[in-house]
Design a protein around this motif. Structure first.
Motif, PDB file in Angstrom:
ATOM      1  N   VAL A  15       0.887  -1.176   0.000  1.00 43.91           N
ATOM      2  CA  VAL A  15       0.000   0.000   0.000  1.00 43.91           C
ATOM      3  C   VAL A  15       0.914   1.212   0.000  1.00 43.91           C
ATOM      4  CG1 VAL A  15      -1.845   1.252   1.196  1.00 43.91           C
ATOM      5  CG2 VAL A  15      -1.750  -1.261   1.330  1.00 43.91           C
ATOM      6  N   MET A  16       0.982   1.865  -1.141  1.00 44.71           N
ATOM      7  CA  MET A  16       1.945   2.966  -1.334  1.00 44.71           C
ATOM      8  C   MET A  16       1.314   4.254  -0.796  1.00 44.71           C
ATOM      9  SD  MET A  16       3.118   2.036  -5.248  1.00 44.71           S
ATOM     10  CE  MET A  16       1.554   2.373  -6.025  1.00 44.71           C
ATOM     11  N   ASP A  17       1.418   4.459   0.503  1.00 46.22           N
ATOM     12  CA  ASP A  17       0.690   5.588   1.105  1.00 46.22           C
ATOM     13  C   ASP A  17       1.659   6.653   1.614  1.00 46.22           C
ATOM     14  OD1 ASP A  17      -1.578   6.987   1.869  1.00 46.22           O
ATOM     15  OD2 ASP A  17      -1.621   6.081   3.861  1.00 46.22           O
ATOM     16  N   GLY A  18       1.207   7.911   1.561  1.00 49.10           N
ATOM     17  CA  GLY A  18       1.981   9.013   2.131  1.00 49.10           C
ATOM     18  C   GLY A  18       2.466  10.043   1.119  1.00 49.10           C
ATOM     19  N   ASN A  19       2.031   9.910  -0.140  1.00 51.16           N
ATOM     20  CA  ASN A  19       2.477  10.862  -1.172  1.00 51.16           C
ATOM     21  C   ASN A  19       2.056  12.297  -0.840  1.00 51.16           C
ATOM     22  OD1 ASN A  19       3.305   8.641  -2.569  1.00 51.16           O
ATOM     23  ND2 ASN A  19       1.735   8.736  -4.149  1.00 51.16           N
ATOM     24  N   GLY A  20       0.801  12.445  -0.420  1.00 56.73           N
ATOM     25  CA  GLY A  20       0.262  13.786  -0.161  1.00 56.73           C
ATOM     26  C   GLY A  20       0.992  14.455   0.988  1.00 56.73           C
ATOM     27  N   ARG A  21       1.189  13.718   2.083  1.00 56.08           N
ATOM     28  CA  ARG A  21       1.877  14.293   3.245  1.00 56.08           C
ATOM     29  C   ARG A  21       3.333  14.613   2.922  1.00 56.08           C
ATOM     30  NH1 ARG A  21       0.386   9.632   6.962  1.00 56.08           N
ATOM     31  NH2 ARG A  21      -0.352   8.822   4.963  1.00 56.08           N
ATOM     32  N   TRP A  22       3.955  13.782   2.117  1.00 61.01           N
ATOM     33  CA  TRP A  22       5.349  14.032   1.709  1.00 61.01           C
ATOM     34  C   TRP A  22       5.428  15.384   1.003  1.00 61.01           C
ATOM     35  CZ3 TRP A  22       7.827  14.910  -2.934  1.00 61.01           C
ATOM     36  CH2 TRP A  22       9.226  14.720  -2.962  1.00 61.01           C
ATOM     37  N   ALA A  23       4.498  15.621   0.077  1.00 67.72           N
ATOM     38  CA  ALA A  23       4.510  16.879  -0.681  1.00 67.72           C
ATOM     39  C   ALA A  23       4.170  18.052   0.236  1.00 67.72           C
ATOM     40  CB  ALA A  23       3.512  16.790  -1.835  1.00 67.72           C
ATOM     41  N   GLU A  24       3.112  17.896   1.026  1.00 64.81           N
ATOM     42  CA  GLU A  24       2.664  19.008   1.876  1.00 64.81           C
ATOM     43  C   GLU A  24       3.750  19.423   2.869  1.00 64.81           C
ATOM     44  OE1 GLU A  24      -1.053  17.339   3.175  1.00 64.81           O
ATOM     45  OE2 GLU A  24      -1.925  17.648   1.171  1.00 64.81           O
ATOM     46  N   VAL A  58       1.009  -3.756  -6.201  1.00 67.55           N
ATOM     47  CA  VAL A  58       1.033  -2.423  -5.587  1.00 67.55           C
ATOM     48  C   VAL A  58      -0.332  -1.764  -5.731  1.00 67.55           C
ATOM     49  CG1 VAL A  58       3.510  -2.127  -5.944  1.00 67.55           C
ATOM     50  CG2 VAL A  58       1.924  -1.310  -7.695  1.00 67.55           C
ATOM     51  N   PHE A  59      -0.716  -1.048  -4.661  1.00 71.58           N
ATOM     52  CA  PHE A  59      -2.025  -0.389  -4.641  1.00 71.58           C
ATOM     53  C   PHE A  59      -1.831   1.042  -5.142  1.00 71.58           C
ATOM     54  CE2 PHE A  59      -5.971  -0.265  -1.574  1.00 71.58           C
ATOM     55  CZ  PHE A  59      -6.802  -0.357  -2.673  1.00 71.58           C
ATOM     56  N   ALA A  60      -2.363   1.313  -6.324  1.00 71.23           N
ATOM     57  CA  ALA A  60      -2.151   2.628  -6.945  1.00 71.23           C
ATOM     58  C   ALA A  60      -3.396   3.511  -6.896  1.00 71.23           C
ATOM     59  CB  ALA A  60      -1.704   2.451  -8.392  1.00 71.23           C
ATOM     60  N   PHE A  61      -4.580   2.893  -6.889  1.00 64.69           N
ATOM     61  CA  PHE A  61      -5.826   3.678  -6.833  1.00 64.69           C
ATOM     62  C   PHE A  61      -6.918   2.756  -6.307  1.00 64.69           C
ATOM     63  CE2 PHE A  61      -9.663   5.746  -8.333  1.00 64.69           C
ATOM     64  CZ  PHE A  61      -9.376   7.101  -8.242  1.00 64.69           C
ATOM     65  N   SER A  62      -7.513   3.141  -5.188  1.00 60.28           N
ATOM     66  CA  SER A  62      -8.514   2.263  -4.577  1.00 60.28           C
ATOM     67  C   SER A  62      -9.917   2.609  -5.056  1.00 60.28           C
ATOM     68  CB  SER A  62      -8.453   2.385  -3.048  1.00 60.28           C
ATOM     69  OG  SER A  62      -9.054   3.591  -2.620  1.00 60.28           O
ATOM     70  N   SER A  63     -10.831   1.695  -4.870  1.00 56.74           N
ATOM     71  CA  SER A  63     -12.250   1.937  -5.209  1.00 56.74           C
ATOM     72  C   SER A  63     -12.753   3.191  -4.518  1.00 56.74           C
ATOM     73  CB  SER A  63     -13.132   0.776  -4.733  1.00 56.74           C
ATOM     74  OG  SER A  63     -12.599  -0.461  -5.055  1.00 56.74           O
ATOM     75  N   GLU A  64     -12.156   3.498  -3.362  1.00 54.13           N
ATOM     76  CA  GLU A  64     -12.603   4.644  -2.555  1.00 54.13           C
ATOM     77  C   GLU A  64     -11.909   5.948  -2.952  1.00 54.13           C
ATOM     78  OE1 GLU A  64     -11.724   1.594  -1.174  1.00 54.13           O
ATOM     79  OE2 GLU A  64     -13.859   1.075  -1.083  1.00 54.13           O
ATOM     80  N   ASN A  65     -10.835   5.853  -3.746  1.00 51.14           N
ATOM     81  CA  ASN A  65     -10.104   7.083  -4.092  1.00 51.14           C
ATOM     82  C   ASN A  65     -10.889   8.009  -5.035  1.00 51.14           C
ATOM     83  OD1 ASN A  65      -6.823   5.486  -3.902  1.00 51.14           O
ATOM     84  ND2 ASN A  65      -7.804   6.834  -2.411  1.00 51.14           N
ATOM     85  N   TRP A  66     -12.022   7.518  -5.583  1.00 50.15           N
ATOM     86  CA  TRP A  66     -12.906   8.404  -6.371  1.00 50.15           C
ATOM     87  C   TRP A  66     -13.467   9.526  -5.505  1.00 50.15           C
ATOM     88  CZ3 TRP A  66     -12.726   7.826 -11.453  1.00 50.15           C
ATOM     89  CH2 TRP A  66     -12.462   6.565 -12.000  1.00 50.15           C
ATOM     90  N   ARG A  67     -13.411   9.346  -4.189  1.00 48.96           N
ATOM     91  CA  ARG A  67     -13.945  10.375  -3.285  1.00 48.96           C
ATOM     92  C   ARG A  67     -13.027  11.587  -3.169  1.00 48.96           C
ATOM     93  NH1 ARG A  67     -15.148   5.839   1.275  1.00 48.96           N
ATOM     94  NH2 ARG A  67     -16.892   4.822   0.201  1.00 48.96           N
TER      95      ARG A  67
END
Ligand code: IPE
Ligand code: IPE
Ligand code: MG
Length: 243
Positions: A15-24, A58-67
Motif C-alpha cells: 500500500v503505497m501511502d503518504g504521497n500527499g503528506r510528503w509533498a505538503e 502495488v495499490f495505486a488507486f482504490s475503489s474509494e479514491n474516487w472520493r
C-alpha cells in the motif's frame, strides 16, 4: 528448519501511502508527491526483482479514491497512463510482466488502451510479475469472484474456498506472503482482503516517496524474522512441521 524462516516472500503487496503528506511537508502540491511516488515505485520494483520476489502487487488507486477532489483523481488517472506508456518497455527488457487488476469499467478508453498495451508486451520467461491494483478494492474482488463462480457453477452448495480463489484477481499467483504499508497508518484500506488472509503485515512510518531499495531490503529482513505458523504451534514449526 530451525529458527526464523529465511525465505524470500514469493508475493509482496504494497500500500503505497503518504504521497500527499510528503509533498505538503515540503510546501509542494500533492501532485508532486504522486510524481515522486512513481520514482519510489521504480526503486521498489527493482529491489523486489533483484531479491527474487516472484510477484509484486502495488495499490495505486482504490475503489474509494474516487472520493478525492476531481482534480486529484484526474491527475492520478493521467499519471497511471503515462507511467504505463513510459515504463512498460523497460520493464519488459528486465523480464518484468505488468498486469493491472481492478474494475476497468469506470476507466477511460485511453487509459484502457495504455493498460492493454502494457499487458501485451511480449516477455519470455518473466522473472517477476508486477500487478498494479487500480480502481481496485478487496470487496469488489470478492464480489466479482462470486459472480464469476456463480456463472461457472450455478449451485453454490458445491463451492469451495479453492474454487473462489480461482476466480479472484491474481488467481495465478501464490497468496500474499508480505503486506507492506508505508505512510504510518495501521489499516488495510480494502486492499487484498482474501489474498492477504495469512500475510505478514508490516506498517512503516516512511512516506512512500521516501521508500528506497534499502527500505525494501529492510522489509525482507523483518519478514525473515517472522515465524509463520499457519495455525500450528511454534513447537511444530520449529520441528519443521510446516507443510
Ligand atoms: C497514496 O498517497 C497514493 C494514493 C492513494 C493514490 P496519498 O495521496 O494517500 O498520501 P497521503 O496519505 O494523503 O499522505
Ligand atoms: C490506500 O491509501 C490506497 C492507495 C494507496 C492507493 P489511502 O490514502 O487512500 O487510504 P485511506 O483512505 O487513508 O485509508
Ligand atoms: Mg493516504
Amino acid at each position: 528448519m530451525n529458527g526464523p524462516c529465511p525465505r524470500i516472500p514469493r508475493h509482496v503487496a504494497v500500500v503505497m501511502d503518504g504521497n500527499g503528506r510528503w509533498a505538503e511537508s515540503r510546501g509542494l502540491p500533492r501532485a508532486a508527491g504522486h510524481r515522486a511516488g512513481i520514482d519510489a515505485l521504480r526503486r521498489c520494483v527493482n529491489a523486489a526483482s533483484a531479491a527474487g520476489v516472484a510477484a509484486l502487487t502495488v495499490f495505486a488507486f482504490s475503489s474509494e479514491n474516487w472520493r478525492r477532489p476531481e482534480r486529484e483523481v484526474r491527475l492520478l488517472m493521467a499519471l497511471m497512463g503515462r507511467a504505463l506508456r513510459r515504463e512498460s518497455r523497460r520493464l519488459a527488457e528486465h523480464r518484468i510482466a505488468v498486469r493491472v487488476v481492478g474494475d476497468r469499467e469506470a476507466l477511460s478508453p485511453v487509459l484502457c488502451r495504455a493498460i492493454a498495451a502494457a499487458e501485451s508486451q511480449p516477455i519470455e520467461s518473466p522473472r517477476m510479475v508486477l500487478h498494479v491494483a487500480f480502481n481496485y478494492g478487496g470487496r469488489w474482488d470478492i464480489l466479482q469472484a462470486a459472480q464469476s463462480l456463480a456463472r461457472a457453477q450455478p449451485d453454490p452448495t458445491g463451492w469451495t474456498e479453492e474454487a473462489m480463489a480461482q476466480h479472484l484477481s491474481m488467481s495465478d499467483l501464490p497468496e500474499v506472503d508480505l503486506l507492506i504499508r508505508t505512510g504510518g497508518e495501521y489499516r488495510i484500506s480494502n486492499f487484498v482482503l482474501w489474498q492477504a488472509a495469512y500475510a505478514e503485515l508490516l506498517f512503516l512510518p516512511t512516506l512512500w516517496p521516501d521508500f528506497s531499495e534499502s527500505s525494501f531490503a529492510e522489509a525482507l529482513e523483518m519478514y525473515a524474522q517472522r515465524e509463520r505458523r499457519f495455525g500450528k504451534t511454534s513447537a511444530q514449526v520449529q520441528a519443521g512441521a510446516v507443510a
